[in-house]
Scaffold this active site. Structure first.
Site, PDB file in Angstrom:
ATOM      1  N   CYS A 119     -14.171  10.666  -4.069  1.00 21.35           N
ATOM      2  CA  CYS A 119     -14.712   9.588  -4.913  1.00 21.35           C
ATOM      3  C   CYS A 119     -16.221   9.436  -4.804  1.00 21.35           C
ATOM      4  CB  CYS A 119     -14.038   8.265  -4.570  1.00 21.35           C
ATOM      5  SG  CYS A 119     -12.255   8.342  -4.701  1.00 21.35           S
ATOM      6  N   HIS A 260     -18.175   2.231  -6.949  1.00 22.30           N
ATOM      7  CA  HIS A 260     -16.943   2.992  -7.184  1.00 22.30           C
ATOM      8  C   HIS A 260     -15.837   2.007  -7.552  1.00 22.30           C
ATOM      9  CE1 HIS A 260     -13.746   5.747  -7.053  1.00 22.30           C
ATOM     10  NE2 HIS A 260     -13.220   5.291  -5.926  1.00 22.30           N
ATOM     11  N   ASN A 290      -8.606   3.904 -10.588  1.00 23.88           N
ATOM     12  CA  ASN A 290      -9.520   4.719  -9.782  1.00 23.88           C
ATOM     13  C   ASN A 290      -9.519   6.160 -10.308  1.00 23.88           C
ATOM     14  OD1 ASN A 290     -10.799   6.197  -7.783  1.00 23.88           O
ATOM     15  ND2 ASN A 290      -9.708   5.228  -6.077  1.00 23.88           N
TER      16      ASN A 290
HETATM   17  N1  COA Z   1       4.099  -2.851  -6.215  1.00 24.12           N
HETATM   18  C1  COA Z   1       4.727  -3.769  -5.461  1.00 24.12           C
HETATM   19  N2  COA Z   1       4.689  -3.769  -4.130  1.00 24.12           N
HETATM   20  C2  COA Z   1       3.989  -2.800  -3.533  1.00 24.12           C
HETATM   21  C3  COA Z   1       3.325  -1.802  -4.255  1.00 24.12           C
HETATM   22  C4  COA Z   1       3.415  -1.845  -5.648  1.00 24.12           C
HETATM   23  N3  COA Z   1       2.808  -0.945  -6.429  1.00 24.12           N
HETATM   24  N4  COA Z   1       2.724  -0.960  -3.396  1.00 24.12           N
HETATM   25  C5  COA Z   1       2.979  -1.424  -2.165  1.00 24.12           C
HETATM   26  N5  COA Z   1       3.756  -2.524  -2.234  1.00 24.12           N
HETATM   27  C6  COA Z   1       4.281  -3.310  -1.153  1.00 24.12           C
HETATM   28  C7  COA Z   1       4.392  -2.545   0.143  1.00 24.12           C
HETATM   29  O1  COA Z   1       5.581  -1.835   0.210  1.00 24.12           O
HETATM   30  C8  COA Z   1       4.275  -3.623   1.163  1.00 24.12           C
HETATM   31  O2  COA Z   1       5.542  -4.238   1.263  1.00 24.12           O
HETATM   32  P1  COA Z   1       6.102  -4.779   2.678  1.00 24.12           P
HETATM   33  O3  COA Z   1       5.109  -5.795   3.139  1.00 24.12           O
HETATM   34  O4  COA Z   1       7.430  -5.327   2.329  1.00 24.12           O
HETATM   35  O5  COA Z   1       6.145  -3.572   3.558  1.00 24.12           O
HETATM   36  C9  COA Z   1       3.337  -4.602   0.524  1.00 24.12           C
HETATM   37  O6  COA Z   1       3.358  -4.351  -0.875  1.00 24.12           O
HETATM   38  C10 COA Z   1       1.916  -4.435   1.002  1.00 24.12           C
HETATM   39  O7  COA Z   1       1.274  -5.544   0.525  1.00 24.12           O
HETATM   40  P2  COA Z   1      -0.158  -5.926   1.016  1.00 24.12           P
HETATM   41  O8  COA Z   1      -0.291  -5.683   2.489  1.00 24.12           O
HETATM   42  O9  COA Z   1      -0.462  -7.298   0.536  1.00 24.12           O
HETATM   43  O10 COA Z   1      -1.029  -4.860   0.259  1.00 24.12           O
HETATM   44  P3  COA Z   1      -2.547  -4.801   0.330  1.00 24.12           P
HETATM   45  O11 COA Z   1      -3.148  -6.133   0.107  1.00 24.12           O
HETATM   46  O12 COA Z   1      -2.968  -4.013   1.536  1.00 24.12           O
HETATM   47  O13 COA Z   1      -2.868  -3.927  -0.955  1.00 24.12           O
HETATM   48  C11 COA Z   1      -3.526  -1.754  -1.595  1.00 24.12           C
HETATM   49  C12 COA Z   1      -2.419  -2.607  -0.995  1.00 24.12           C
HETATM   50  C13 COA Z   1      -3.076  -0.316  -1.644  1.00 24.12           C
HETATM   51  C14 COA Z   1      -3.797  -2.257  -3.011  1.00 24.12           C
HETATM   52  C15 COA Z   1      -4.809  -1.923  -0.751  1.00 24.12           C
HETATM   53  O14 COA Z   1      -4.502  -1.644   0.597  1.00 24.12           O
HETATM   54  C16 COA Z   1      -5.909  -1.012  -1.194  1.00 24.12           C
HETATM   55  O15 COA Z   1      -6.444  -1.167  -2.272  1.00 24.12           O
HETATM   56  N6  COA Z   1      -6.319  -0.059  -0.338  1.00 24.12           N
HETATM   57  C17 COA Z   1      -7.384   0.855  -0.684  1.00 24.12           C
HETATM   58  C18 COA Z   1      -6.877   1.904  -1.600  1.00 24.12           C
HETATM   59  C19 COA Z   1      -7.965   2.676  -2.237  1.00 24.12           C
HETATM   60  O16 COA Z   1      -8.822   2.100  -2.844  1.00 24.12           O
HETATM   61  N7  COA Z   1      -7.919   3.995  -2.107  1.00 24.12           N
HETATM   62  C20 COA Z   1      -8.858   4.861  -2.697  1.00 24.12           C
HETATM   63  C21 COA Z   1     -10.139   4.786  -1.967  1.00 24.12           C
HETATM   64  S1  COA Z   1     -11.341   5.710  -2.789  1.00 24.12           S
END
Ligand code: COA
Length: 333
Positions: A119, A260, A290
């Site tokens: 990215c 980004h 993204n």
């Molecule tokens: N829909 C519904 N639920 C989902 C889901 C989806 N698409 N994806 C994950 N979940 C669930 C998980 O299974 C987990 O459930 P559990 O608590 O029962 O195990 C829960 O949601 C996780 O929730 P939460 O901890 O609130 O998620 P988060 O706030 O950490 O958000 C991301 C998750 C992935 C959006 C966040 O961590 C993120 O944006 N990370 C960076 C990713 C990124 O930008 N990557 C590229 C970098 S260049």
């Protein structure tokens, strides 16, 4: 890697972008994996993304974006000295997508190569372009960032498939003209010890594609979302701070932050750290998701089109990606 504050050596002359026409909304994804629009929007800020059709490759999208950037710069394909391509989704593993784009464009005078910084690709690419120009190796560099993320995403993994989209952005970079416009500072870094928080374990030279790789689905992107989130915020703040300092400016001086576009919460945290108010932050993650290295050049191109990054505007760009890699540049447009 460090670059000290100094007069600009290279400038972005023009930009271009390509988005596949097919729009896939969060609601569309509800029928594919167990997710819902509300979860995706509140956690990421994404509402929809564009996905390329089966027959459209990374090179096709990159060439389309490049043609627009070249036309706006008033150059032809024959004027390109070096064609740099950032992609995490090459159409083929050999030869480079840069050579495929070189052939599509007919830029027969150009050297062409791919580089892989995920990215952060557009900002790594700006520093590469600047270095080629400063070394006297090129007068015109065409930087293309093209990503068909849909081809490396596991469409059964709800934790990743909702986050990404396809697209391409391009820029023509030429020597600065001594009028204060150009790339004023650059900062780019990496930490490979964290590689396995965001990676594709199988399908490369270490674990070549075989039945086991396919069974384990390890040729698709794997991500530890929460850890990546924390590193992204930390790294983008680090990069923004250093790039501003090296350009000898503060967040107050910045006309537009083009971050980004991975997650609105990462964008908000970066803007807050750099003391840049929301009205000076460019956001399009809601419409594209993204697009890895294509995110920043697509956003910059839209910002230029909307008059938010016009001639003379001071723009801060900040990126973070797999590797990990992170980078920032301050540019006077
Ligand atoms: N829909 C519904 N639920 C989902 C889901 C989806 N698409 N994806 C994950 N979940 C669930 C998980 O299974 C987990 O459930 P559990 O608590 O029962 O195990 C829960 O949601 C996780 O929730 P939460 O901890 O609130 O998620 P988060 O706030 O950490 O958000 C991301 C998750 C992935 C959006 C966040 O961590 C993120 O944006 N990370 C960076 C990713 C990124 O930008 N990557 C590229 C970098 S260049």
């Amino acid at each position: 890697m460090i670059q000290a504050a100094r007069p600009a050596r290279a400038r972005i002359v023009s930009t271009g972008r390509f988005s596949p026409p097919r729009v896939v909304t969060n609601h569309d994804l509800e029928s594919m994996v167990e997710t819902n629009d509300e979860w995706i929007r509140t956690r990421t800020g994404i509402t929809e993304r564009r996905l390329a059709d089966k027959d459209t490759g990374a090179a096709d999208m990159g060439a389309a974006a490049a043609r627009i950037a070249m036309e706006r710069a008033g150059i032809t394909a024959a004027d390109v000295d070096i064609l740099l391509v950032s992609t995490a989704t090459p159409d083929r593993l050999l030869p480079s997508t840069a050579c495929d784009i070189q052939a599509l464009l007919g830029s027969h005078n150009a050297a062409a190569y791919d580089f892989a910084s995920a990215c952060s690709g557009f900002l790594y690419g700006l520093s590469l372009a600047e270095a080629h120009i400063a070394a006297g190796q090129a007068k015109t560099v065409l930087l293309v960032c093209t990503e068909k993320m849909s081809s490396i995403i596991d469409w059964t993994d709800r934790a990743t498939c909702v986050l990404f989209g396809d697209g391409a952005g391009a820029a023509v970079i030429q020597p600065a003209e001594g009028d204060g416009r150009g790339i004023l500072s650059g900062y780019f870094k990496s930490d490979g010890t964290l590689a396995e928080l965001l990676y594709r374990p199988g399908g490369g030279a270490r674990y070549p594609l075989d039945i086991a790789v396919l069974d384990e689905r390890s040729h698709f992107v794997k991500m530890a979302g929460a850890e990546v989130f924390k590193s992204a915020v930390r790294s983008m703040c680090d990069a923004a701070g250093h790039a501003l300092e090296r350009a000898g400016v503060t967040g107050d001086d910045v006309d537009l932050l083009v971050p980004h576009q991975a997650n609105i919460r990462i964008i908000d945290a970066t803007a807050k750290y750099a003391k840049i108010p929301p009205e000076k932050v460019f956001v399009n993650v809601d419409r594209y998701g993204n697009m890895s290295s294509a995110s920043i050049p697509v956003a910059l191109d839209e910002a230029v089109e909307q008059g938010r990054a016009g001639e003379g505007a001071l723009v801060l760009m900040v990126a973070f990606g797999a590797g990990f890699t992170w980078a920032a540049n301050v540019v006077r447009m």
